[in-house]
Design a protein around this motif. Sequence first.
Motif, PDB file in Angstrom:
ATOM      1  N   ASN A 193      21.210  -1.216   1.721  1.00  0.00           N
ATOM      2  CA  ASN A 193      22.347  -2.039   2.155  1.00  0.00           C
ATOM      3  C   ASN A 193      21.925  -3.465   2.470  1.00  0.00           C
ATOM      4  O   ASN A 193      22.623  -4.419   2.133  1.00  0.00           O
ATOM      5  N   PHE A 194      20.785  -3.628   3.152  1.00  0.00           N
ATOM      6  CA  PHE A 194      20.380  -4.951   3.608  1.00  0.00           C
ATOM      7  C   PHE A 194      19.592  -5.750   2.565  1.00  0.00           C
ATOM      8  O   PHE A 194      19.700  -6.967   2.514  1.00  0.00           O
ATOM      9  N   LEU A 195      18.794  -5.043   1.727  1.00  0.00           N
ATOM     10  CA  LEU A 195      17.879  -5.775   0.857  1.00  0.00           C
ATOM     11  C   LEU A 195      18.138  -5.627  -0.637  1.00  0.00           C
ATOM     12  O   LEU A 195      17.791  -6.507  -1.406  1.00  0.00           O
ATOM     13  N   GLY A 196      18.656  -4.495  -1.080  1.00  0.00           N
ATOM     14  CA  GLY A 196      18.928  -4.327  -2.510  1.00  0.00           C
ATOM     15  C   GLY A 196      18.112  -3.203  -3.136  1.00  0.00           C
ATOM     16  O   GLY A 196      17.258  -2.587  -2.497  1.00  0.00           O
ATOM     17  N   ASP A 197      18.381  -2.976  -4.418  1.00  0.00           N
ATOM     18  CA  ASP A 197      17.792  -1.841  -5.129  1.00  0.00           C
ATOM     19  C   ASP A 197      16.289  -1.975  -5.355  1.00  0.00           C
ATOM     20  O   ASP A 197      15.542  -1.011  -5.202  1.00  0.00           O
ATOM     21  N   THR A 198      15.824  -3.151  -5.741  1.00  0.00           N
ATOM     22  CA  THR A 198      14.390  -3.335  -6.022  1.00  0.00           C
ATOM     23  C   THR A 198      13.566  -3.073  -4.773  1.00  0.00           C
ATOM     24  O   THR A 198      12.571  -2.332  -4.819  1.00  0.00           O
ATOM     25  N   GLU A 199      13.971  -3.670  -3.670  1.00  0.00           N
ATOM     26  CA  GLU A 199      13.246  -3.487  -2.412  1.00  0.00           C
ATOM     27  C   GLU A 199      13.316  -2.033  -1.948  1.00  0.00           C
ATOM     28  O   GLU A 199      12.364  -1.507  -1.379  1.00  0.00           O
ATOM     29  N   THR A 200      14.456  -1.385  -2.222  1.00  0.00           N
ATOM     30  CA  THR A 200      14.592   0.033  -1.864  1.00  0.00           C
ATOM     31  C   THR A 200      13.607   0.877  -2.661  1.00  0.00           C
ATOM     32  O   THR A 200      12.988   1.795  -2.121  1.00  0.00           O
TER      33      THR A 200
END
Length: 181
Positions: free
Chosen positions: A124-131
């Motif tokens: 939610n806070f950072l995005g798919d790549t960071e996830t």
Amino acid sequence: IISFILFLSFLFKPAEIFRNYFQAEINGKIISVAEIASRIVTAVILFTGVYLNLPLIFFVAVYSLDWALPMILLTFLYGKNNSLYKLNYNAKSIKEILKESIPLMLNGVLSTVLAKTDILMVRNFLGDTETGIYGAAVRLSEFWYVIPTIIVTSFFPAIVRAHKRDKNQYRKRMYYLMSFM
């Protein structure tokens, strides 16, 4: 197709009864050998897949194999000394155990949900790549959870034997185990 391959790994879940059998027989060595052998096999296959740059479906299949292989080995090792056809069950006992285990099952489900909440927050806070990066780092750090499990599984037979023979020896071994952990 990925979901189907993952589903196939759950078909081997009932074979966990053989892990429980070996634990009840205080024979952790067989469990350890089966699990270590299967982890080595799947690790080699995974590294080969990464080296050869194979598609995602390959890694999904290896993940399923990682679930299935220890159960196949334990089933084989059980069948080596026992007849697989003479297995029986008691429906009344099964119902009683299931009824008593509902709080444990609920705890397991809620713990899993709580443990994965962080991944949802990162997404939610950072995005798919960071996830993806965070998820990979979490998986790598979860490896260290295995070490205490191996230690406790190794000490378990000695602790059970001590509990049957000598309560003071039992307390002493439990103290050593807890101090070491």
